[in-house]
Design an enzyme around this catalytic site. Sequence first.
Site, PDB file in Angstrom:
ATOM      1  N   GLU A   1       0.812  -1.216   0.000  1.00 39.34           N
ATOM      2  CA  GLU A   1       0.000   0.000   0.000  1.00 39.34           C
ATOM      3  C   GLU A   1       0.843   1.262   0.000  1.00 39.34           C
ATOM      4  O   GLU A   1       1.905   1.316   0.626  1.00 39.34           O
ATOM      5  CB  GLU A   1      -0.873   0.051   1.262  1.00 39.34           C
ATOM      6  CG  GLU A   1      -2.004  -0.935   1.219  1.00 39.34           C
ATOM      7  CD  GLU A   1      -3.026  -0.675   2.321  1.00 39.34           C
ATOM      8  OE1 GLU A   1      -3.633  -1.640   2.780  1.00 39.34           O
ATOM      9  OE2 GLU A   1      -3.215   0.487   2.713  1.00 39.34           O
TER      10      GLU A   1
ATOM     11  N   CYS B   1       3.330   8.697   0.901  1.00 38.83           N
ATOM     12  CA  CYS B   1       3.765   7.847   2.013  1.00 38.83           C
ATOM     13  C   CYS B   1       4.012   6.457   1.437  1.00 38.83           C
ATOM     14  O   CYS B   1       3.095   5.827   0.908  1.00 38.83           O
ATOM     15  CB  CYS B   1       2.649   7.832   3.059  1.00 38.83           C
ATOM     16  SG  CYS B   1       2.997   6.795   4.473  1.00 38.83           S
TER      17      CYS B   1
ATOM     18  N   CYS C   1       5.494  -5.950   9.232  1.00 38.59           N
ATOM     19  CA  CYS C   1       6.606  -5.414  10.021  1.00 38.59           C
ATOM     20  C   CYS C   1       6.852  -6.366  11.179  1.00 38.59           C
ATOM     21  O   CYS C   1       5.910  -6.898  11.770  1.00 38.59           O
ATOM     22  CB  CYS C   1       6.257  -4.025  10.546  1.00 38.59           C
ATOM     23  SG  CYS C   1       7.592  -3.276  11.511  1.00 38.59           S
TER      24      CYS C   1
ATOM     25  N   CYS D   1      -0.067  -0.439  16.381  1.00 36.11           N
ATOM     26  CA  CYS D   1       0.062  -0.324  14.924  1.00 36.11           C
ATOM     27  C   CYS D   1      -0.560  -1.519  14.203  1.00 36.11           C
ATOM     28  O   CYS D   1      -0.272  -2.666  14.518  1.00 36.11           O
ATOM     29  CB  CYS D   1       1.552  -0.216  14.569  1.00 36.11           C
ATOM     30  SG  CYS D   1       1.875  -0.212  12.807  1.00 36.11           S
TER      31      CYS D   1
ATOM     32  N   CYS E   1      -1.845   7.135   9.406  1.00 39.16           N
ATOM     33  CA  CYS E   1      -0.675   6.497  10.020  1.00 39.16           C
ATOM     34  C   CYS E   1      -1.066   5.261  10.795  1.00 39.16           C
ATOM     35  O   CYS E   1      -1.991   5.292  11.605  1.00 39.16           O
ATOM     36  CB  CYS E   1      -0.032   7.444  11.032  1.00 39.16           C
ATOM     37  SG  CYS E   1       0.745   8.825  10.277  1.00 39.16           S
TER      38      CYS E   1
HETATM   39  N1  SAH Z   1       8.184   1.703  11.119  1.00 39.24           N
HETATM   40  C1  SAH Z   1       8.438   3.079  11.071  1.00 39.24           C
HETATM   41  C2  SAH Z   1       7.672   3.817   9.989  1.00 39.24           C
HETATM   42  C3  SAH Z   1       6.235   3.427   9.765  1.00 39.24           C
HETATM   43  S1  SAH Z   1       5.108   3.863  11.011  1.00 39.24           S
HETATM   44  C4  SAH Z   1       8.189   3.714  12.430  1.00 39.24           C
HETATM   45  O1  SAH Z   1       7.600   3.072  13.279  1.00 39.24           O
HETATM   46  O2  SAH Z   1       8.629   4.843  12.621  1.00 39.24           O
HETATM   47  C5  SAH Z   1       4.954   5.626  10.798  1.00 39.24           C
HETATM   48  C6  SAH Z   1       4.427   6.352  12.025  1.00 39.24           C
HETATM   49  O3  SAH Z   1       3.076   5.974  12.311  1.00 39.24           O
HETATM   50  C7  SAH Z   1       5.223   6.028  13.289  1.00 39.24           C
HETATM   51  O4  SAH Z   1       5.588   7.222  13.955  1.00 39.24           O
HETATM   52  C8  SAH Z   1       4.241   5.251  14.143  1.00 39.24           C
HETATM   53  O5  SAH Z   1       4.495   5.448  15.522  1.00 39.24           O
HETATM   54  C9  SAH Z   1       2.924   5.843  13.707  1.00 39.24           C
HETATM   55  N2  SAH Z   1       1.759   4.997  13.973  1.00 39.24           N
HETATM   56  C10 SAH Z   1       1.680   3.651  13.933  1.00 39.24           C
HETATM   57  N3  SAH Z   1       0.431   3.243  14.239  1.00 39.24           N
HETATM   58  C11 SAH Z   1      -0.300   4.364  14.472  1.00 39.24           C
HETATM   59  C12 SAH Z   1      -1.668   4.608  14.799  1.00 39.24           C
HETATM   60  N4  SAH Z   1      -2.527   3.613  14.929  1.00 39.24           N
HETATM   61  N5  SAH Z   1      -2.065   5.887  14.953  1.00 39.24           N
HETATM   62  C13 SAH Z   1      -1.201   6.925  14.773  1.00 39.24           C
HETATM   63  N6  SAH Z   1       0.089   6.752  14.434  1.00 39.24           N
HETATM   64  C14 SAH Z   1       0.537   5.491  14.279  1.00 39.24           C
HETATM   65 FE1  SF4 Z   2       6.541  -1.496  12.497  1.00 36.63          FE
HETATM   66 FE2  SF4 Z   2       4.254  -0.211  12.969  1.00 36.63          FE
HETATM   67 FE3  SF4 Z   2       6.136  -0.312  14.843  1.00 36.63          FE
HETATM   68 FE4  SF4 Z   2       6.552   1.191  12.643  1.00 36.63          FE
HETATM   69  S1  SF4 Z   2       4.965   1.530  14.226  1.00 36.63           S
HETATM   70  S2  SF4 Z   2       7.990  -0.240  13.620  1.00 36.63           S
HETATM   71  S3  SF4 Z   2       5.483  -0.084  11.127  1.00 36.63           S
HETATM   72  S4  SF4 Z   2       5.015  -2.080  14.029  1.00 36.63           S
END
Ligand code: SAH
Ligand code: SF4
Length: 381
Positions: free
Chosen positions: A109, A122, A129, A136, A357
Amino acid sequence: MSYQVLAPESANTEAPAEKHSITGFTLEQLTEAFCKMGKESYRAKQVFQWIYQKHATSFSEMSNISKDMRAYLEENYSIPQPSLVATQTSEEDGTQKFLFKIAGDKTVETVLIPGTDRLTQCVSSQVGCALACRFCNTGDMGLVRNLETHEIIDQVLQASRELGHDHKGALGHRLSNIVFMGMGEPFHNFEAMIDAVNILTCDFGFGLGGRRITVSTSGLVDKIEEFGNRTNANLAISLNATTDEMRSEIMPINKKWNLTDLMEACRNYPMAPRRRITFEYVMLGGLNDTVDDAKRMIKLLKGVAAKINLIPYNPHPASPYKRPQLETVYKMQRYFLDRGMNCTVRISKGKDILAACGQLRSKEAEKHLHRHYFEKRPVVG
Ligand code: SAH
Ligand code: SF4
């Protein structure tokens, strides 16, 4: 919201195995590959311009390249055009989500987010992951596999192709910014991510300035310095908690590298003047959104050129957390601003299509899409 399902799951536009996907090479790598075969080195620049600047989809249209060279390219390389399995457009803000088919019957995606002065894409770096952050949706899937360099780059190229001949997003802008904040942990797929950043910033490639690219990591401390040395892109760190106890609970990676390790790496990060590290902070209602958290955050960030990005938690099916009150989010922002810190709030776009996100989930989302699952979700704020 509108959605379209565009290709049956069985559709297959993958390149034959023996051909190399040309979008997986940096300019240096392609030049070297051509030179090894006795071809002129400047051919690599020409190919790059055709693909990334003129959006060529076949070698035959590369009119300033000799017939022989075109035949050689045809025989040895492919220009991938991943098929679009589904696309959705947010009715609220024009955010577009694309689900592309990739090798191994997988999907990936990517999201285009229109802003008043920009179009941000994005991108995903992995399918799933491994890091299992509890808030997440991608983390919930586990790691399915790393993406190849070309599979990262093809998300960008193919999304632009899907926009039509002018490549403009909903508010009339062409692609201007890239964030590695889709599915996956970019630092877990380090070499492919570095090569992809290289292609995005290359003058003969997408030609995006390093300032326009942001790579977000959950804090793989052993790779932070190397990232700074090998790219000129921005670094974002998902901080998300201000005590080790809380961070270890919501981000298992904190058990390997705790807040002290993480902040030390940030203090030593090789950074150009006037740049800042972005600290993302997902606010989970009632859990990490207190004044004490704000106070601890200020202590943690002492001595680091930082900007804070507060992200109200985006709920998704089967998650235990609550979205914070927006009032609490803005109160925290005010706390930082009043103390001279740079702090923004990210109200994620595309919430009605689960494109915000932490909500990307590939196969699972695809299933939902096929089931016409997406309905308008209540939007707070
Ligand atoms: N794995 C990397 C990049 C992908 S996640 C990381 O974790 O940084 C990108 C951003 O989305 C991260 O800052 C993560 O903390 C945030 N994120 C993940 N799940 C989320 C959610 N349910 N609501 C808001 N932000 C979220
Ligand atoms: Fe992986 Fe989601 Fe954690 Fe980013 S926020 S490291 S995508 S599990």
